[in-house]
Design a protein around this motif. Structure first.
Motif: not given
Length: 123
Positions: A26-30, A105-110
């Motif tokens: 998912g977009l959250d990296g999970k 991606f989830h780290v960059e987005r956060a």
């Protein structure tokens, strides 16, 4: 006597047997997954078809490289890459992040949602 395991469709309001299992990130990296019946698998695949059409598969290496990677650019002394800034922010916020390479991606987005803070003090 044999026992049959019946998986129920995640999108049905009633009990409908799921015949398709889907897994993705998912977009959250999970890691995500669902089990769907034939009826619900069709709109799910239609959505993925839209994403797939907008995606490309790299089959050649960019010009000027031998390994398919974009050549690195040197930053002026005292400046840090967004990757390094995001990694430092993630570590300060107890997020799992690798010690090198590109952050997930989830780290960059956060990090961006937090306002792209620079904990490294780039000049």
């Amino acid at each position: 006597m044999a026992t049959k395991l019946v998986v129920i469709c995640d999108w049905h309001e009633g009990d409908a047997e799921a015949t398709h299992h889907n897994e993705w990130t998912g977009l959250d990296g999970k890691a995500k997954e669902n089990d769907l019946c034939d009826t619900h698998q069709k709109p799910f695949l239609k959505a993925w078809e839209t994403i797939d059409k907008g995606s490309t598969v790299r089959t050649t290496t960019p010009a000027g490289t031998s390994n398919g990677r974009t050549p690195r650019k040197k930053l002026p002394k005292g400046q840090h890459t967004d990757n390094a800034k995001a990694r430092a922010w993630a570590q300060a916020n107890n997020m799992e992040v690798s010690g090198s390479g590109r952050v997930g991606f989830h780290v960059e987005r956060a990090w961006k949602q937090a306002g792209s803070p620079d904990l490294l003090g780039s000049t």
